[in-house]
Design a protein around this motif. Structure first.
Motif, PDB file in Angstrom:
ATOM      1  N   LEU A   1      48.874  42.780  27.408  1.00  0.00           N
ATOM      2  CA  LEU A   1      48.449  42.304  26.089  1.00  0.00           C
ATOM      3  C   LEU A   1      49.664  42.433  25.190  1.00  0.00           C
ATOM      4  CD1 LEU A   1      44.899  43.865  25.699  1.00  0.00           C
ATOM      5  CD2 LEU A   1      45.525  41.531  26.347  1.00  0.00           C
TER       6      LEU A   1
ATOM      7  N   MET B   1      49.296  36.756  31.755  1.00  0.00           N
ATOM      8  CA  MET B   1      48.749  37.001  33.093  1.00  0.00           C
ATOM      9  C   MET B   1      49.794  36.606  34.129  1.00  0.00           C
ATOM     10  SD  MET B   1      44.888  35.771  32.281  1.00  0.00           S
ATOM     11  CE  MET B   1      45.433  34.621  31.036  1.00  0.00           C
TER      12      MET B   1
ATOM     13  N   LEU C   1      48.738  42.155  34.266  1.00  0.00           N
ATOM     14  CA  LEU C   1      48.585  41.486  32.978  1.00  0.00           C
ATOM     15  C   LEU C   1      49.029  42.407  31.857  1.00  0.00           C
ATOM     16  CD1 LEU C   1      45.683  42.628  31.600  1.00  0.00           C
ATOM     17  CD2 LEU C   1      44.811  41.324  33.522  1.00  0.00           C
TER      18      LEU C   1
ATOM     19  N   VAL D   1      44.189  35.890  22.826  1.00  0.00           N
ATOM     20  CA  VAL D   1      43.018  36.742  23.027  1.00  0.00           C
ATOM     21  C   VAL D   1      42.075  36.548  21.842  1.00  0.00           C
ATOM     22  CG1 VAL D   1      42.241  39.150  23.147  1.00  0.00           C
ATOM     23  CG2 VAL D   1      44.322  38.440  24.343  1.00  0.00           C
TER      24      VAL D   1
ATOM     25  N   ALA E   1      47.384  37.335  25.922  1.00  0.00           N
ATOM     26  CA  ALA E   1      47.323  37.906  27.265  1.00  0.00           C
ATOM     27  C   ALA E   1      48.380  37.195  28.104  1.00  0.00           C
ATOM     28  CB  ALA E   1      45.942  37.701  27.865  1.00  0.00           C
TER      29      ALA E   1
END
Lengths: 113, 385
Positions: free
Chosen positions: A79, A6, A77, A109, A4
């Motif tokens: 992935l 962020m 964010l 994650v 992730a």
């Protein structure tokens, strides 16, 4: 591994930079989103749009604003699928917010088998 | 019967197992309750039911395993399988030296600096956790936690086991150099094998990054110090630079160190390791240019801001013939927990004829001494007063 990314940024930075630069930054973000390793990404509305929910003793408490009152706020964010942390860090360094006074927090994650 | 089960289960092994189980159950049951009307169908049904039970159990188990807490890493063992494998290979000759990959993993900037240092010492220096704890003035428990946390982060975050790509290599080198130098200093305190190990790592880094002057500067520094290791101790006793028997110096290693220093300077090296190597070089000359040594230490203080370096500058100032000025510098430092602060103070006070104060300083240093040579050196100094 799935990471992730962020993206934390100073609120309102978009409005303070010149139009031309803003367009450049937007194009940069778009190019990053087109990277096939980006599994999913989301850009969030500003912190003023945030609402926090807590349940205390069975009562739901709703309050205005983001969870943490910090200078930089979570603005989006992504992935990101990468072979290792270095690949994820390299991607994080290319996110414009990282060089514009913000930061990108990188976390693996938890993937259920 | 087996074929029907294989078709049903799509798994030959599971089908065989279930069939055997069904026959075992049949042997028990049929003896007491009699043979069923359709023995074939009974067997197939029983085998199927058994197989389904088994699959259900396995699935539940698979689902539940990730929910179990992961076993805590054995605290006193370096137990990461990947790193363990690499460590196992280190002893072998003729196998690719993978220490560089390992050192870049251990010195990854995603790890806290203290964790990087500890991990490298543990993985590459072969130091015990207790040794590392002592070197960093923390409890063994603290050091164990530091190692465990660093290992857990490597695993959880996917820190790669690789030398960084060219564009990141230089940036990542600084932390590596600091760690190599720390390993060297562990060796310098009596672990000669570790000193040689650090030099080997330094040579590898110099080969890997031939254009990088600081790694060469570090190599020069280590070689110049290591060349004097035999003269540094008389038996178990510590011998100061001025009293060292120069015939014990390793001249080829000294020359190698000087050559590495020249190369580092030629490539534009002006950083902390190059300056320290230049100081070490000056200190191995027949006539030591102390004002120049003091000037280089001043430059090093600018680069590092370290009070320990300032302490060394004071010692150089004392050698230029001004112990009073040196003591003034020393007294301005806040290094009360540092052995060499007190021993340096003791020496300066002795030179100034303030023997009582000198004795007090040496006694304070003695309180902080952890090794026998240090204790004997300080006891000797005290007796001479």
């Amino acid at each position: 591994m799935l990471y992730a990314l962020m993206i934390y940024a100073e609120p309102g930075l978009d409005e303070r930079i010149p139009q031309e630069e803003r367009e450049g930054v937007t194009a940069e973000y778009q190019a990053l989103l087109d990277d096939p390793r980006v599994v999913q990404a989301a850009r969030l509305h500003p912190a003023e749009a945030a609402t926090c929910v807590r349940v205390v003793d069975g009562r739901t408490l709703v309050s205005d604003g983001p969870f943490a009152d910090t200078k930089e706020i979570l603005g989006g964010l992504a992935l990101f699928e990468a072979d290792d942390l270095d690949e994820a860090l390299e991607m994080a360094a290319r996110i414009p917010a990282a060089r514009m006074g913000g930061a990108v927090e990188v976390r693996p994650v938890v993937v259920q088998p | 019967m087996l074929a029907s089960l294989v078709g049903y289960l799509r798994d030959f092994d599971a089908a065989e197992e279930a069939t055997q189980e069904a026959f075992t159950i049949a042997a028990e049951r049929w003896e007491t309750s009699g043979i069923p009307a359709n023995p074939g169908a009974w067997l197939v049904t029983t085998a199927r039911n058994r197989a389904i039970d088994r699959i259900r159990r396995d699935r539940t188990l698979t689902r539940k395993i990730p929910l179990l807490p992961e076993p805590e890493a054995t605290m006193d063992e370096f137990d990461d399988p990947v790193i363990d494998t690499v460590i196992d290979h280190l002893g072998d000759t003729g196998i690719k030296d993978e220490r560089l990959e390992l050192i870049f993993t251990c010195c990854h900037p995603a790890l806290p600096l203290e964790g990087q240092v500890a991990l490298t010492l543990r993985a590459l220096g072969g130091l015990s956790t207790a040794d590392i704890a002592r070197a960093f003035l923390v409890s063994e428990e603290t050091m164990k936690r530091r190692l465990t946390r660093a290992k857990a982060k490597i695993k959880a975050t996917g820190i790669p086991f690789a030398v960084p790509q060219a564009d990141r290599l230089e940036q990542r080198l600084d932390a590596v150099l600091a760690v190599v130098y720390l390993i060297y200093n562990e060796g310098y305190r009596g672990r000669v094998d570790l000193g040689a190990e650090a030099i080997r790592l330094g040579q590898l880094l110099a080969v890997l990054m031939p254009e990088e002057p600081e790694s060469r500067g570090l190599l020069a520094l280590m070689l110049l110090h290591h060349a004097r290791r035999r003269a540094r101790f008389d038996g178990e006793d510590l011998v100061l630079l001025g009293d060292q028997d120069r015939t014990l110096w390793d001249l080829p290693q000294l020359e190698a160190g000087r050559a590495a220093l020249e190369e580092a300077i030629a490539r534009g090296g002006r950083g902390a390791y190059v300056v320290q190597a230049a100081i070490a070089d000056l200190q191995t000359r027949d006539e030591i240019d102390w004002p120049q040594v003091a000037a280089l230490y001043r430059r090093l203080v600018e680069l590092t801001g370290s009070p320990v370096v300032e302490l060394n500058r004071a010692a150089a100032v004392a050698e230029t013939g001004d112990p009073a000025a040196a003591l003034e510098v020393v007294d301005s430092l806040d290094l009360d927990g540092y052995l060499y602060y007190h021993s340096t103070r003791g020496e300066l006070l002795r030179r100034l004829g303030r023997d009582d104060e000198a004795a007090a300083a040496y006694r304070r240093a003695l309180d902080l001494a952890t090794t026998t040579p240090e204790r004997r050196f300080l006891t000797g100094r005290l007796e001479k007063l």
